[in-house]
Every structure is written in structure tokens, then in C-alpha cells.
Design a protein around this motif. Structure first.
Motif, short mmCIF file in Angstrom:
data_model
loop_
_atom_site.label_atom_id
_atom_site.label_comp_id
_atom_site.label_asym_id
_atom_site.label_seq_id
_atom_site.Cartn_x
_atom_site.Cartn_y
_atom_site.Cartn_z
N GLY C 240 0.77 -1.32 -0.03
CA GLY C 240 0.12 -0.06 -0.06
C GLY C 240 0.76 1.23 0.05
N ALA C 241 1.62 1.46 -1.11
CA ALA C 241 2.40 2.77 -1.02
C ALA C 241 1.88 4.04 -1.23
N ALA C 242 0.27 4.07 -1.29
CA ALA C 242 -0.29 5.05 -1.42
C ALA C 242 -0.27 6.01 -0.12
N ASP C 243 -0.34 4.85 0.78
CA ASP C 243 -0.27 5.12 2.09
C ASP C 243 1.41 4.89 2.59
N LYS C 244 2.19 6.19 2.39
CA LYS C 244 3.47 5.92 2.19
C LYS C 244 4.37 4.94 3.11
N TRP C 245 3.53 4.82 4.19
CA TRP C 245 4.32 3.97 5.39
C TRP C 245 4.27 2.31 4.92
N GLY C 246 3.25 1.98 4.02
CA GLY C 246 3.22 0.74 3.71
C GLY C 246 4.42 0.34 3.07
N ALA C 247 5.04 1.14 2.23
CA ALA C 247 6.20 0.67 1.68
C ALA C 247 7.65 0.83 2.63
N THR C 248 7.56 1.92 3.13
CA THR C 248 8.90 2.31 4.34
C THR C 248 9.06 0.95 5.32
N ARG C 249 7.86 0.40 5.66
CA ARG C 249 7.91 -0.66 6.46
C ARG C 249 8.73 -1.88 5.96
N LEU C 250 8.54 -2.29 4.65
CA LEU C 250 9.15 -3.29 4.10
C LEU C 250 10.49 -3.08 3.95
N LEU C 251 11.13 -1.72 3.66
CA LEU C 251 12.42 -1.36 3.43
C LEU C 251 13.07 -1.59 5.13
N ASN C 252 12.19 -1.26 6.02
CA ASN C 252 12.83 -1.15 7.37
C ASN C 252 13.03 -2.76 7.67
N ALA C 253 12.04 -3.72 7.13
CA ALA C 253 12.06 -4.91 7.57
C ALA C 253 13.48 -5.67 6.96
N TYR C 254 13.67 -5.30 5.87
CA TYR C 254 14.96 -5.74 5.17
C TYR C 254 16.25 -5.16 5.87
N LEU C 255 16.16 -3.91 6.10
CA LEU C 255 17.32 -3.14 6.64
C LEU C 255 17.63 -3.61 8.05
N VAL C 256 16.71 -3.91 8.65
CA VAL C 256 16.91 -4.41 10.19
C VAL C 256 17.46 -5.79 9.99
N ARG C 257 17.02 -6.68 9.31
CA ARG C 257 17.61 -8.03 9.16
C ARG C 257 19.07 -7.91 8.52
N ILE C 258 19.53 -6.96 7.82
CA ILE C 258 20.87 -6.85 7.41
C ILE C 258 21.74 -6.21 8.35
N ALA C 259 21.09 -4.99 9.17
CA ALA C 259 22.16 -4.20 9.92
C ALA C 259 21.58 -4.17 11.27
N GLY C 260 20.85 -4.91 11.75
CA GLY C 260 20.40 -5.08 13.30
C GLY C 260 19.20 -4.10 13.71
N PRO C 261 18.57 -4.36 14.70
CA PRO C 261 17.33 -3.61 15.23
C PRO C 261 17.59 -2.23 15.67
N ASP C 262 18.69 -1.84 15.95
CA ASP C 262 19.09 -0.33 16.20
C ASP C 262 19.53 0.67 15.30
N VAL C 263 19.29 0.12 13.85
CA VAL C 263 20.07 0.61 12.61
C VAL C 263 19.50 1.85 12.56
N MET C 264 18.29 2.10 12.82
CA MET C 264 17.65 3.36 12.48
C MET C 264 17.93 4.57 13.65
N ALA C 265 18.16 4.04 15.05
CA ALA C 265 18.31 4.68 15.96
C ALA C 265 19.75 5.35 15.76
N LYS C 266 20.82 4.45 15.42
CA LYS C 266 22.13 4.97 15.16
C LYS C 266 22.14 5.95 13.99
N ALA C 267 21.29 6.15 13.19
CA ALA C 267 21.56 7.12 12.17
C ALA C 267 20.88 8.22 12.80
N ASP C 268 19.94 8.20 13.61
CA ASP C 268 19.42 9.30 14.12
C ASP C 268 20.42 9.99 14.95
N GLU C 269 20.82 9.06 15.77
CA GLU C 269 22.01 9.78 16.83
C GLU C 269 23.09 10.02 16.14
#
Lengths: 276, 292, 475
Positions: C240-269
Motif C-alpha cells: 500500500g504505497a499510497a499510504d507511504k508507510w506501507g512501503a517504508t515498513r518493507l524497507l525497514n524490515a529488510y534493513l533491520v535484518r541486514i543491519a540490526g534492530p538499532d539501525v535507525m536509531a544509530k542513524a538518528d543519533e
């Protein structure tokens, strides 16, 4: 021969244009009578296979449409009254009456069409909140009236400028005072322009979304457009029939009103209410 | 006569009530937002005086520039489309239509009266591609033009165009009726005389009609311009600014900045910019009027 | 009038307290020590809190917000509620039922006004209400950054404190509480949960069988399933990419699996950059899938509702969504796949040492917050009742878990509901969604860009670069 061909071609072009303008509306009405399963089983342009009135019932009963209609109606009609009243008096005063600031005041009013509505939201919210007017029909009526003035005055001043002074002079010589002059001479002659203003403003006010969304929080005071949005969220993609039914319900009164006033509107518009 | 029209009390009664309401509800908020533009955050949240920072920020803001570009494209296409199509329709009514004039004029005016939310929903369904083809794509499919089937509002390349088509569709009837009225005002013998002199269609338009309609065209352009500069509701209803930022206008950006980013101060700066753009654009269009 | 002035002065002092707090934060930021940053941010919180608590006492005229009796004193109260669900829909049903129950069983002097705004307009509505200091008593809001802004401005009631005062801290599910704390980055919670959700892939069993696919455990198997589905002429994923979060969740799922659960927090910090290799790789994966046609045509025109119904009607095989989706699955008129037609699997694992099979994307959905300005004892009693009864009510009426402890059994619940309950019980660790740590502006850039990323009009590098730029700007 050539002439016959040309007229056929012309007819064809005109028919095409009319179809382009009208077909989506026709399609909307048929779509509002479709059952949900028809959306998946048939192409979109197919006619409705039956009259599935259920959509309308659902849209009407689930969303208090009758209350929304009443609110929209009250807010629109009252603000229209004031818009017309102010428009006539102001545009007469700035075009025909003689005073130093006349032209400036006219420009000042016309200036308003440049203002983006969203700029005003937060300040207005604070003003109304301070006056305790939030969540009332009154604040919508005031806002509608104020924001309707600029365009209306722009339209009518154009019309009044082209209006010959001789008629007024004759009336004044007959001993007509200023108020009588406006009411008995100017207003009847401005009828077309007034109808145009009325109709245009009716559409704008009836269709307003942003103000009613911001200022009204009471479910009992909401207007049709907010109701429509509510349907969109409520039914999402699962019930297109009901969405189209609710859209049609909003559109149909407009169309009926337009049909009744149609001659007046077109006359008003073509009679040159919008003079440069 | 003069005395009657110089009646000060009457002027006051006529003008003052409207003037007060208008000043408080329309003008005061603009001034208020000018004051806001010197603050960061929004009232109640991180509200600090920061001088001209918001104004400086505007120049480095790539989102703002992108929205400006979208908005300018939209203005030029829709303004010309609405006025141009309106004029064409009016000429057709005038010269070609013998019967059903009133009926067709009425029908063409129809879309003007529709609520924007409704039009947006209607066109969403028309442009639909998934899960089922919408009206447009299923027609293309039926005609065998499968190569043209595409997600009209789902890709940046066609979304703005699709939006423009919708807005032109909505408004062209309005302009057609106005122009038709102007055409009726032109004395019939002027046109007849030109025809007898052997003027063709194009020449007739160029030398006779265009000059006579000039004032009306300019009014319509200004009218359309002031509407399109504020591009907001139709884009919100159809695409909500997407995909990406492909249909995000200045007003929508301002709305986002003010309410989603909670930066009413910076949002006010964008609003003031829109206002300036509107004033500037209208005065440029007016210039054409004065020239001749 | 006098009260108003007083409140104004108090809020001014609150602001000063806040501003000095912010100053601290920035200094420690400059030092480059994230540890210090979090600490001082928390300190700011508590400073603001004490100030604002004092403010209510004076402005509200009540002696104390603490309970004056052991039992509900039946105080008169008209509670203003702002919600995004109609009263006959979703959580709206529960809120309404709970208010009715409270009025009937406990406090007959309690009344309420229920207002609905569409979820798209919630932020705008709350922003205008904050600006005029008019927040309703209780309102639905979003966790993560949005609520942090309100907490920092001292607008919200410290819910932890209230629960402690009214002696009902154990009504909330501890994992929900810790999730809420981590989302707002505070020691206390300032909101009540309205959900306890786990996210992952829902799949249509019949379509999997038709294409001869098994539920994938590893990412490689997942990719194989996708291509197999595609070859069988089935649209693999409804997104459901019209509700943009539908697509970013997919990206996040893969990203977490390749880079660990704190990957987004790291970038934010600022420890890593959004333009680093893994981030770009994850974005590239989305684009590759879109190019391969896994999302079907016109992915940006499909919203989450439509995508969900595509899964249920067999037009697509897989759909990423949270456990709130069970309410659709439990509705027989929508779910043509039937009571056992849809299955669920967690995001397949790339490397178990980076992020393992029992780590789920979890959240508390929309949350309920309470206005500090309007807070009084009656509200406190209502909150107590709410916290103590919501768990049972939600389980009885909808078979859903809302983040409260419940005493009724889940035996009567549908298969889908049980599946979710089991999954939540199995979860050993959790990670948050893509935008949870982002500032509003960064979030918007991330959400807008995902659509053009999917259509191929923005490259993966440029997408991540635009996010990094927005992050740089916001610092």
C-alpha cells in the motif's frame, strides 16, 4: 458536399466535448448503484447491473447525513445573505459614490483574492478561541462572509462601472434619497450580477472543507463536506459503492439547484457580470 | 445628484460593517502571520523569536524550491488550459452551434458546481490501475491500446499532468460561459462585415475578436491565476501531493510545514511568499492590458 | 480571567525551564556524546514535569491531583474526547463502550463529548488546539516524535505518575509500557496504549499452494518464493504505497535484518549515516522488487486498505501489515479467504547473529494522551477505570490485545486472534518502524521519496542522500 462533411465533423467534436464533460458524472451515478462485487468482476465502465439502493441507505444512516445537510444549509444561506448585502452596498459606495478613499477601499477589498486561506487558519483559530466562538455556526458564518467579499466585490464593481449614471440622475431628480435609490433603482438593475455572486458563492461555501474542519469539532455541527471525508476514511477501499453514493448525495442537491436556477445563472454570467 | 452621492452617513453605513468584518477576519490574520514569521516552532511549542532566520532558510530549502517548480508548472498549464479551452468552447457555441445552445451550455457548466472532494474521488477511480483498471485504463484496454495503460497518478511523470486535466475539466465550462457572454456583446454586424471582406476563421479571430475580447481574456487570466497560485484542495483530494513530491504545491508545503512539522513561523514565511507571488503575477498580467 | 493570567505566567516559566533544558542538550550534543545527550534530555523532561504539575495545581484550583478518597468519589466531569475512529468503528467502539460502562457502573456524574477527525487531519487539528491552548481532556495521538514534542512543551499528563497515585500501575502490560517509554525516550509514560501490535507478512495460503511455495524462514528462501509466485502469474506482494508507510515498513524490515534492530536509531543519533552501505542496499532492494514487478502495476495508487483486500480476495499473495489487520480478517464479508485462508510469518532472517527470528517489529498503535491543563481528579479516576477495564473489554468485544492485562480467557477468540496472541508471546525482542526515530521533516522526506524510489524515478543512493540531507538540516 464539403459543407455537409464539415458540419458532421463539427457535430462530432461538439458531441465529444459534451461527453467528456458529462460522462464522468453519469458514471458516478451508475457507480453509486453498484454492488461491491461488480467492481471486481466487471470493467469499470460497465453499467450497474441492478439498482443497489443499499449504498445510499448505508451512507445516509451511518453518517448522520441529515444533520450535516442542515448545518451546511444554515451556514451557507445565512452567510450568502450577508455577502450579497455587503457586496451591493460596498461596491455601490466605491464605484458610484464620491468620497476621497473610495477607490482605495475598493482596491483594499479586491486585494483579498490574493490571500491564501491556509495562512489565516491559526490566527483565526486564536481569534475565535479568544471570543469563545469556536464550535459554533456563527464562526463559520462570519468566516464565510468575510472570505466571500473580495471576489464578489470584484465582480460587481466591474458591472457597476459599466452602469450608466443617467438612470440614477433621473431618479435623484425625481427626489429619490440615497437608500431608496439603491434599493429601488440599483438593486433591480444589478439582478444578474447578484444572481451570479449568489450562485458562485453558494458553490464555494457549500464546498468548503478547510474552515469547517478546523473550527467545528462537535459532531452535531459538522457540514456535508467533512461528512464526506469521514466516509472516505470510514469505508476506505472496501466499499466504493457507498462512497460514490455519499458523493452523489452531496452532488445531487447542487445539480438540482443548478437546474432550477440555470437560466438565471447563465444569463447573469453572460450578461457580463464579469467585466474587466 | 452630487449631494446625494456625497452623503457621508450613507457611505459609512454601506461600507463600515463589511470593512470591519473583512479587516478582522481576512486582513488581520495576514498581519498576524507576518509577526509569526519571526518565530520558530509553533505557538505553544518551541516558540522563540529568531529574527530573519526563517526568511534566510527559504533560500536554501530544496523542498520549497521543488514545490515552487511544481506550482509554476501547474499555473502555466492550468491557467492556459482553462482559459484557452473556455475560449475555444465559447467560439464553438457561437459559430457552430445552431440548436441546443442552451442545453449544451448548461451541461458544460456542470462540473463547476461539484465539491472538490467529490471530484477528487471520482478521478481517483477514473485513473485507477490496481486492483482493477479504472475508467481510463479499461477504456484503453477495450480499444486495444494496452501500451498506454499506466498508473496515471502513481508515477511522478504523469501525476501532475493528470491533475491538470482534472482541474481544466472542472473549470473550462465556467470560462466558456463567461466568454460566450462577451461574444454576444460584440455587435453582429462587425463580424458579418469582416466575413464579407473575406476574413477567414483565423484572421477573424486575430484581427476582430481577439482585440475585442482582450479585456475579458485578461480578467479571466487573472481570475484563473489567483486560483491556481493557491493550488491546494484539488491536489489534496486527488494525489495528496504524491507520488513523492510530484504534485506538492506551495500551499500544501506550507500546510505541511505549519501543521506536520509544527513550524508555523516558517510556514507563515511560505504563505507570505505565495501572497507576494500572487500580487506579482497579477500585476504582470495586468501589464498586458495597459500596453495598447 | 485571573486564572488565565496566572496560567500564562506559569506556562512562561515552564517555557524558560524548557529552553534552558534545550541549551543543555545542545552543549552535550556538541561534545559528541550521545549518552550525555539522552541523559540531559531526560533531565529536561523531569524539570518540565515538576513545573507543569505545579502549574495545574494553581491554575486548576484543586488542592492536589492525588486521589482524595479510596473509592471513586463520583465527581462531576464532562470529558472531551478527540478520536480518529467513529463510535461504531475500531477503537471507537471500545472507547464508547468503556465510557458508557463507567457512567453506568461507577460514576453517574460522568459525561463525555466524542469528536472524530480523520486520521490525516489529526496532526493539524492538534497543532491548532495546542496553539490556542485548547487540547481536549483525552485525545488520540501518534507515538514517537509527535508525542515527544508535546511532552517537551509540558502539555501532557504524566500517565505513570497518575497510575502510581491511583494505585493501578499493574493494569498495564509491562512490555507495552517499556515500548511506550522507548518510543518517547522518557523514564515515564505520557500516554495509554491502544494496541499491542506485532507486524509481519500475511500470506494467502491458497495462492502459496497453487504456486507450490513454502513459508520462508530465511531471506533467500523468501526471494525464491517471490520469484516463484511471479512465474506462476500471481502478484507476489500487495504493497500500500499510497499510504507511504506501507512501503517504508518493507524497507525497514529488510534493513533491520541486514543491519540490526538499532539501525535507525544509530542513524538518528549520528553514529552512522543514512547513506551508508546497508541503508542504500535496503532501498535498492525495494527498487529491484518494484522493477521485477513484485508489487504489480501502479503501486503508488494502492492504499493499505486496498492492498489488504487484494490479499483477502486472492489478487496478491503476500501483504505486510500489523496485527490490527486481524479485525479485517475476522470480518467474513471482507475476508473471502476464510477463517484459515491467511497465514502469518515474521520477516525472514538474513543473518541470525544480526537480527534473529524471534525479533519482531512491534508498536502500540495510536495512543491516548491527556491534556495537562485540563487534568483533575475526576480525570484521574477515569484513567484508573480505563486502565483496569480496557484489557478485558477489548478481549471480550474484539478479541484484541491493547497493551493492558486481561483476566478473561482468549479461548473463544478466532483463529487469527489466537495466532497474534501466540506470536506476541513468542516475541523475545522488538524493533520499531522506519520513521519512529525521525523528526517530522526527515520523516516526510523519507515517506515522500519512497514513492519515487518505487517508480524508479529516484535512485537508491539519492533517496538515502535526501534523507541524510534532511537530517543534517534538522540538526
Amino acid at each position: 458536399m464539403k459543407k455537409g462533411l464539415k458540419s458532421i465533423a463539427i457535430k462530432f467534436v461538439i458531441i465529444c466535448l459534451v461527453v467528456i464533460e458529462i460522462y464522468p458524472l453519469f458514471w458516478m451515478l451508475t457507480a453509486s448503484l453498484k454492488q461491491q462485487s461488480e467492481w471486481t468482476s466487471k470493467p469499470a465502465y460497465a453499467l450497474n447491473s441492478g439498482f443497489y439502493i443499499q449504498n445510499y441507505i448505508q451512507a445516509w444512516t451511518r453518517g448522520n447525513m441529515n444533520i450535516f445537510f442542515k448545518n451546511s444549509f444554515i451556514c451557507t444561506v445565512v452567510s450568502l445573505f450577508f455577502i450579497v448585502l455587503f457586496t451591493v452596498t460596498v461596491s455601490f459606495a466605491v464605484t458610484k459614490m464620491r468620497w476621497k478613499l473610495g477607490e482605495f477601499v475598493g482596491k483594499y477589498f479586491e486585494f483579498g483574492i490574493m490571500i491564501p486561506v491556509a495562512t489565516a487558519l491559526i490566527p483565526l483559530f486564536q481569534i475565535y478561541s479568544g471570543m469563545g466562538l469556536l464550535n459554533s455556526r456563527l464562526c463559520l458564518i462570519i468566516t464565510y462572509t468575510a472570505f466571500g467579499l473580495s471576489l464578489s466585490i470584484l465582480l460587481t464593481t466591474g458591472y457597476l462601472r459599466s452602469f450608466p449614471d443617467e438612470i440614477m440622475e433621473a431618479a435623484v431628480i425625481d427626489g429619490c434619497g440615497i437608500y431608496k435609490l439603491v434599493w429601488y433603482v440599483v438593486v433591480p438593475l444589478m439582478k444578474n450580477a447578484i444572481v451570479t455572486v449568489l450562485v458562485l458563492q453558494f458553490f464555494f461555501k457549500w464546498n468548503d472543507l478547510i474552515f469547517s474542519m478546523t473550527f467545528i469539532s462537535d459532531q452535531k455541527l459538522k457540514t456535508v463536506q467533512t461528512g464526506l471525508l469521514y466516509f472516505q476514511n470510514e469505508f476506505g477501499a472496501k466499499n466504493w459503492g457507498a462512497i460514490f453514493a455519499s458523493v452523489s448525495m452531496c452532488v445531487i442537491p447542487m445539480l438540482i439547484l443548478y437546474m432550477i436556477l440555470n437560466k438565471r445563472i447563465i444569463e447573469g454570467m453572460t450578461a457580463g457580470a464579469v467585466k474587466g | 445628484m452630487k449631494k446625494v452621492l456625497e452623503n457621508k452617513t450613507a457611505i459609512a453605513i454601506f461600507v463600515l460593517p463589511a470593512l470591519v468584518i473583512y479587516s478582522v477576519i481576512v486582513i488581520l490574520p495576514v498581519i498576524w502571520s507576518l509577526y509569526y514569521s519571526f518565530y520558530s516552532g509553533s505557538p505553544g511549542l518551541k516558540w522563540e523569536f529568531i529574527g530573519f532566520d526563517n526568511f534566510l532558510r527559504l533560500f536554501g530549502d530544496s523542498n520549497f524550491k521543488a514545490s515552487l517548480a511544481v506550482n509554476l508548472k501547474y499555473i502555466s498549464i492550468v491557467m492556459l488550459g482553462q482559459v484557452g479551452m473556455g475560449l475555444l468552447l465559447a467560439l464553438m457555441f457561437y459559430f457552430w452551434l445552431k440548436r441546443f445552445k442552451n442545453v449544451i451550455r448548461t451541461l458544460v457548466f456542470f462540473p463547476v458546481v461539484l465539491p472538490t472532494v467529490a471530484v477528487g474521488q471520482l478521478f481517483q477511480k477514473i485513473y485507477e490501475i490496481q486492483p482493477n483498471y479504472g475508467l481510463l485504463n479499461s477504456l484503453l484496454n477495450a480499444l486495444g491500446l494496452t501500451g498506454l495503460i499506466q498508473p496515471w497518478i502513481g508515477q511522478a511523470s504523469t501525476a501532475l499532468g493528470s491533475l491538470c486535466v482534472m482541474d481544466i475539466w472542472v473549470a473550462m465550462g465556467f470560462y466558456a460561459v463567461i466568454f460566450y457572454g462577451a461574444l454576444l456583446d460584440i455587435p453582429g454586424d462587425v463580424i458579418e462585415a469582416a466575413k464579407i471582406d473575406g476574413a477567414g476563421g483565423l484572421q477573424l479571430f486575430r484581427y476582430i475578436l481577439a482585440p475585442l475580447l482582450r479585456a475579458m481574456i485578461i480578467t479571466c487570466l487573472i481570475f484563473s491565476f489567483s486560483g491556481t497560485v493557491k493550488m491546494f484542495e484539488s491536489a489534496t483530494a486527488l494525489t495528496n501531493g504524491g507520488p513523492g513530491a510530484a504534485t506538492r504545491s506551495l500551499s500544501m508545503y506550507m500546510y505541511n510545514v505549519s501543521f506536520t512539522y509544527n513550524k508555523v513561523g516558517y510556514g507563515s514565511v511560505v504563505a507570505l511568499f505565495i501572497f507576494m507571488l500572487c500580487v506579482l503575477g497579477s500585476s504582470i498580467i495586468r501589464k498586458f492590458d495597459i500596453k495598447e | 480571567m485571573k486564572r488565565k493570567v496566572l496560567a500564562g505566567i506559569l506556562s512562561a516559566t515552564m517555557m524558560t525551564a524548557l529552553l534552558t533544558g534545550c541549551g543543555n542538550k545542545q552543549t552535550s550534543d556538541a561534545g559528541g556524546q550521545t549518552e550525555a545527550k539522552t541523559e540531559s534530555a531526560v533531565k529536561t523532561e523531569s524539570a518540565a514535569k515538576t513545573e507543569s504539575a505545579g502549574g495545574t495545581e494553581a491554575a486548576g484550583g484543586t488542592d492536589s491531583v492525588k486521589p482524595s478518597a479510596a473509592e471513586d468519589p463520583k465527581l462531576t466531569k464532562n470529558m472531551k474526547i478527540l478520536s480518529i475512529w467513529a463510535e461504531d468503528n475500531d477503537n471507537g467502539v471500545l472507547i464508547k463502550a468503556l465510557c458508557e460502562k463507567y457512567q453506568k457502573e461507577v460514576n453517574p456524574n460522568f459525561t463525555w463529548d466524542y469528536e472524530v477527525v480523520s486520521s490525516d487531519n489529526l496532526r493539524q487539528k492538534v497543532a491548532t488546539l495546542v496553539a490556542s491552548n485548547d487540547l481536549p481532556d483525552m485525545f488520540v495521538y501518534e507515538s514517537g516524535k509527535p508525542i515527544v514534542d508535546l511532552i517537551e512543551a509540558g502539555k501532557l499528563v504524566n500517565v505513570s505518575q497518575v497510575l502510581k497515585d491511583f494505585n493501578c500501575e499493574d493494569a498495564l502490560n509491562p512490555s507495552a509500557v517499556s515500548l511506550l517509554k522507548s518510543l518517547s525516550g522518557t523514564d515515564d509514560i505520557y500516554d495509554l496504549p491502544l494496541g499491542m501490535n506485532v507486524e509481519g507478512f500475511w500470506y494467502n495460503k491458497a495462492l502459496f499452494e497453487q504456486a507450490g511455495c513454502q513459508v520462508p524462514k530465511t531471506w533467500d528462501e523468501f526471494e525464491a518464493v517471490l520469484s516463484k509466485l511471479k512465474d506462476a502469474g500471481i502478484q507476489p506482494i500487495a504493497c500500500g504505497a499510497a499510504d507511504k508507510w506501507g512501503a517504508t515498513r518493507l524497507l525497514n524490515a529488510y534493513l533491520v535484518r541486514i543491519a540490526g534492530p538499532d539501525v535507525m536509531a544509530k542513524a538518528d543519533e549520528g553514529i552512522s549515516k543514512y547513506t551508508d552501505k546497508d541503508y542504500v542496499k535496503a532501498a535498492q532492494k525495494m527498487q529491484d522488487w518494484a522493477n521485477a514487478g513484485y508489487f504489480g502495476e501502479g503501486v503508488n495508487t494502492v492504499d493499505m486498505n486496498t492492498a489488504g483486500s487484494m490479499l483477502m480476495t486472492g489478487q496478491a499473495a503476500i501483504f505486510y501489515n500489523g496485527s490490527w489487520f486481524t479485525s479485517n480478517l475476522n470480518d467474513a464479508s471482507q475476508n473471502l479467504a476464510g477463517e484459515d485462508g491467511i497465514g502469518f510469518f515474521n520477516v525472514p532472517v538474513v543473518d541470525p547473529y544480526v537480527s534473529d527470528q524471534n525479533s519482531y517489529s512491534m508498536n502500540c498503535g495510536n495512543i491516548l494522551s491527556f491534556s495537562q491543563k485540563n487534568y483533575d481528579e475526576a480525570t484521574g479516576w477515569f484513567m484508573k477505570y480505563f486502565a483496569e477495564n480496557m484489557g478485558d473489554l477489548a478481549m471480550e468485544q474484539q478479541g484484541s490485545v491493547k497493551g493492558y492485562n486481561y483476566t478473561v480467557s482468549a479461548e473463544g477468540a478466532s483463529g487469527y486472534t489466537k495466532m497474534v496472541l501466540d506470536t506476541i508471546n513468542n516475541a523475545e525482542s522488538a524493533f520499531t518502524w522506519f520513521e519512529a526515530t525521525m523528526d517530522n521533516e526527515v520523516q516526510n522526506v523519507a515517506k515522500d521519496g519512497i514513492q519515487t524510489l518505487l517508480t524508479g524515478e529516484l535512485s537508491a543512493e539519492d533517496y538515502m542522500k535526501s534523507i541524510q540531507e534532511a537530517w543534517d538540516m534538522s540538526q
